[in-house]
Design a protein around this motif. Sequence first.
Motif, mmCIF file in Angstrom:
data_model
loop_
_atom_site.group_PDB
_atom_site.id
_atom_site.type_symbol
_atom_site.label_atom_id
_atom_site.label_comp_id
_atom_site.label_asym_id
_atom_site.label_seq_id
_atom_site.Cartn_x
_atom_site.Cartn_y
_atom_site.Cartn_z
ATOM 1 N N GLU A 246 0.802 -1.229 0.000
ATOM 2 C CA GLU A 246 0.000 0.000 0.000
ATOM 3 C C GLU A 246 0.839 1.287 0.000
ATOM 4 O O GLU A 246 0.574 2.214 -0.762
ATOM 5 N N GLU A 247 1.883 1.306 0.825
ATOM 6 C CA GLU A 247 2.711 2.518 0.896
ATOM 7 C C GLU A 247 3.306 2.863 -0.474
ATOM 8 O O GLU A 247 3.358 4.021 -0.881
ATOM 9 N N ILE A 250 0.623 4.193 -2.843
ATOM 10 C CA ILE A 250 0.301 5.592 -2.525
ATOM 11 C C ILE A 250 1.391 6.523 -3.071
ATOM 12 O O ILE A 250 1.102 7.533 -3.715
ATOM 13 N N LYS A 254 0.834 9.288 -5.951
ATOM 14 C CA LYS A 254 1.082 10.684 -5.578
ATOM 15 C C LYS A 254 2.007 11.349 -6.609
ATOM 16 O O LYS A 254 1.749 12.462 -7.073
ATOM 17 N N CYS A 266 -8.444 6.768 -6.768
ATOM 18 C CA CYS A 266 -7.987 6.169 -5.502
ATOM 19 C C CYS A 266 -9.044 6.320 -4.411
ATOM 20 O O CYS A 266 -10.141 6.818 -4.652
ATOM 21 N N ASP A 269 -9.498 7.563 1.684
ATOM 22 C CA ASP A 269 -8.511 7.512 2.774
ATOM 23 C C ASP A 269 -7.143 8.055 2.354
ATOM 24 O O ASP A 269 -6.345 8.409 3.196
ATOM 25 N N TYR A 270 -6.867 8.065 1.068
ATOM 26 C CA TYR A 270 -5.542 8.510 0.615
ATOM 27 C C TYR A 270 -5.504 10.035 0.540
ATOM 28 O O TYR A 270 -5.443 10.633 -0.537
ATOM 29 N N ASP A 272 -3.346 12.228 1.122
ATOM 30 C CA ASP A 272 -2.157 12.895 0.570
ATOM 31 C C ASP A 272 -2.226 13.090 -0.943
ATOM 32 O O ASP A 272 -1.461 13.867 -1.499
ATOM 33 N N ILE A 273 -3.096 12.308 -1.582
ATOM 34 C CA ILE A 273 -3.163 12.398 -3.045
ATOM 35 C C ILE A 273 -4.281 13.365 -3.411
ATOM 36 O O ILE A 273 -5.450 13.116 -3.122
ATOM 37 N N LYS A 280 -11.825 10.319 -6.233
ATOM 38 C CA LYS A 280 -11.914 9.404 -5.091
ATOM 39 C C LYS A 280 -13.188 8.578 -5.220
ATOM 40 O O LYS A 280 -14.249 9.118 -5.527
ATOM 41 N N LYS A 284 -11.536 2.892 1.458
ATOM 42 C CA LYS A 284 -10.967 1.610 1.036
ATOM 43 C C LYS A 284 -11.849 0.411 1.409
ATOM 44 O O LYS A 284 -11.985 -0.548 0.654
ATOM 45 N N VAL A 312 -5.943 2.569 -8.198
ATOM 46 C CA VAL A 312 -5.714 1.512 -7.220
ATOM 47 C C VAL A 312 -6.251 0.199 -7.809
ATOM 48 O O VAL A 312 -7.138 0.221 -8.666
#
Length: 339
Positions: A246-247, A250, A254, A266, A269-270, A272-273, A280, A284, A312
């Motif tokens: 996942e990291e 992301i 990004k 995505c 919850d993400y 940062d993006i 969105k 998730k 994703v």
Amino acid sequence: METLLLGRDSLSKAAELLIKDEVVAIPTETVYGLAANALKEDCVRKIYEAKGRPSDNPLIIHISKKEDVYLYAKEVSEKAEKLMDKFWPGPLTLIFKKKDIVPYKTTGGLDTVAIRMPKNEIALEIISKCNFPLAAPSANISGKPSPTSFSHVVFDMEGKISAIVDGGDCNVGVESTVLSAVDDEFILLRPGGVTPKEIEEVVGEIKISQSILNELDEKKEKVISPGMKYKHYAPNGNLYLVSGEEEKVIGFLKEKSKTHKTGIICYDDYSDIKGENVIKIGEKEDLSNQAKKIFSALRKFDNKEIREIYSVYPSSEGIGLAVLNRMLRAAGFNVIELG
Ligand code: AMP
Ligand code: MG
């Protein structure tokens, strides 16, 4: 052709057009359907023409009462009846041997027929006003993402059909589950709103067609559901599904979100993006919400000249399997593995 845009108060008008052998787009709980008399070859031909659909891709016929299944299906087993009792009206399509009354034009030349009773008041009322079942494939141009809102249908079909009925946004958002019930053997051909687990709770273990998550190899697997042969649901830009830790996913998304003319799909919850081309599709863990939003996400990029889209890799749990199946096809099975 002038296309009438009808509201909930004009369902009699919609039925009147269908009775006159016209094509009318109607809302269902799954996606909007392009409806016409399923028992008349000429009507079915008009559907194929409006969609630009290959004519060996069979149509689902929609009924408003469970008992009508016996008018069109030859052998309906007790187990199949249990499924109808549990899931109809709802997003489960069952395939049976067909009776002669159903034209081969509707079934793409097959001896079987796909039948479903939709769970949408508008659809049920329109069907019950006609004294025939409605063939109703998704109301998109063949190959494009299925329409889940009135505006999607207007975009694809205005000028090509007689009317479009506005029923707001579709509740489920992905097409029905297609399950073969021929010879009392149950085979999942397309995942959808009803999950394999829910079906197995009623009839025991079922078979799952290989082609749900894999590219169809016509040499290895007999094509039981011709719809699986074609590229489907595709946005204009090239779509890639990004899988892996996942990291890493992301981080990758990004970076890509900063690239010109690049779209991102995505989870909420993400956080940062961000960016104007980031769409969105829900939390998730919220798989139903993802199902509701996926087609409209794929369509949104078409209005924006986006050349590449990175998404994703959806979960295969529950209704997630339906989302993953649609996304793999939309991406032409392009998956980026980040290890
Ligand atoms: P759509 O109408 O766009 O929801 O697509 C209908 C799906 O049901 C397609 O994937 C078809 O291949 C499948 N289908 C319809 N009728 C049959 C049938 N008689 N046998 C197998 N699959 C079918
Ligand atoms: Mg379709």
